[in-house]
Design a protein around this motif. Sequence first.
Motif, mmCIF file in Angstrom:
data_model
loop_
_atom_site.group_PDB
_atom_site.id
_atom_site.type_symbol
_atom_site.label_atom_id
_atom_site.label_comp_id
_atom_site.label_asym_id
_atom_site.label_seq_id
_atom_site.Cartn_x
_atom_site.Cartn_y
_atom_site.Cartn_z
ATOM 1 N N TYR A 46 0.873 -1.205 -0.152
ATOM 2 C CA TYR A 46 -0.078 -0.230 -0.002
ATOM 3 C C TYR A 46 0.764 1.118 -0.008
ATOM 4 O O TYR A 46 0.574 2.244 -0.598
ATOM 5 C CB TYR A 46 -0.873 -0.126 1.196
ATOM 6 C CG TYR A 46 -1.980 1.252 1.481
ATOM 7 C CD1 TYR A 46 -2.873 1.369 0.548
ATOM 8 C CD2 TYR A 46 -1.433 2.370 2.148
ATOM 9 C CE1 TYR A 46 -3.586 2.593 0.864
ATOM 10 C CE2 TYR A 46 -2.002 3.378 2.346
ATOM 11 C CZ TYR A 46 -3.347 3.552 1.582
ATOM 12 O OH TYR A 46 -4.199 4.454 1.751
ATOM 13 N N VAL A 49 2.920 1.321 -3.577
ATOM 14 C CA VAL A 49 1.907 1.813 -4.594
ATOM 15 C C VAL A 49 1.488 2.954 -4.926
ATOM 16 O O VAL A 49 1.380 3.778 -5.694
ATOM 17 C CB VAL A 49 0.625 0.850 -4.833
ATOM 18 C CG1 VAL A 49 -0.305 1.121 -5.949
ATOM 19 C CG2 VAL A 49 1.431 -1.028 -4.957
ATOM 20 N N ASN A 50 1.082 3.501 -3.630
ATOM 21 C CA ASN A 50 0.167 4.720 -3.274
ATOM 22 C C ASN A 50 1.474 5.930 -3.023
ATOM 23 O O ASN A 50 1.006 7.134 -2.921
ATOM 24 C CB ASN A 50 -0.687 4.755 -2.268
ATOM 25 C CG ASN A 50 -1.973 4.070 -2.791
ATOM 26 O OD1 ASN A 50 -2.861 4.432 -3.487
ATOM 27 N ND2 ASN A 50 -1.866 2.799 -2.127
ATOM 28 N N ASP A 51 2.669 5.657 -3.012
ATOM 29 C CA ASP A 51 3.626 6.575 -2.782
ATOM 30 C C ASP A 51 3.334 7.342 -1.573
ATOM 31 O O ASP A 51 3.304 8.681 -1.459
ATOM 32 C CB ASP A 51 3.940 7.461 -3.878
ATOM 33 C CG ASP A 51 5.115 8.458 -3.769
ATOM 34 O OD1 ASP A 51 6.149 7.991 -3.198
ATOM 35 O OD2 ASP A 51 5.314 9.302 -4.566
ATOM 36 N N VAL A 52 3.000 6.825 -0.407
ATOM 37 C CA VAL A 52 2.666 7.505 0.876
ATOM 38 C C VAL A 52 3.679 8.078 1.486
ATOM 39 O O VAL A 52 5.044 7.504 1.534
ATOM 40 C CB VAL A 52 1.883 6.701 1.700
ATOM 41 C CG1 VAL A 52 1.481 7.332 3.061
ATOM 42 C CG2 VAL A 52 0.818 5.958 1.040
#
Length: 276
Positions: A46, A49-52
Amino acid sequence: MSTSALRRLAPRRLAPRGSAPRTVALRRFLPALVAFAVLLTAWQLYVVVNDVRPQLLPSPGRVATAGWDHRDALTTNAIATLKVTLAGFAVSLCVAWLLAVAIDFSTWLRRALVPVFVTSQTIPIIVLAPLMITWFGFGLFPKVLLVALATFFPLAIGLIEGFASTDRDAGALLRSMGASRWKEFRYVRLPNALPRFFTALRIGITYAVVGAIFAEYAGAQYGLGVYMARQKQVFRTDLVLAAIAVTAVISIALFLATYAVERVVAPWTRLEKRSK
């Protein structure tokens, strides 16, 4: 001895010691380990993929790296939290045993104190923490007292209900043989209460760690609660999560330790569970 008898005995002699317990332990903990691995993998995917941003939600790998880099500070604060946890839990354990035994011998005390115990649970620990600091200062005593208050109820109620659930026929049999009330308590009521007590002990020991963290939030120089508060102020979410992981490890270790104590103190409870 016949040949068939020798063949039946051979596998038992050749089997390595401890193989069966290791297999049972693996079967017991494997589902939890798999679930934990899946959770960490999903977390990592997560974040990637979402580049948090790390300040919002760091990856498990970043948390592990930050925790290792700051292991000295985490260890120092974890030891401080563990000391408060064990001291407060020891006080709670002693008081719970004394009052539970007294209540078992006195119906009047049961009617007077049990409602007080229940009422005490309506007061949140998060409200009591700043009051304890105000009344008793920033020393060790208010933190120990908070942990004791957080863990006392499950321990006391587990013992009280365990004593009360004793088979009446067993007690009547001992009394018919001339046994005193103390001997009835020692040989019947006390062993009967131990399974419920150890269940309450496992609940209480997890509450103890949480109570220590809350106490440190209210005011302390060292401890995981203080450490998390300080790291949160400088947006080091990775170190906050690392401290949470250390807290979880401490809680799990103390929880598992109760099973070791139960094996020594009340080994028959394990046999009773297997027979069910």
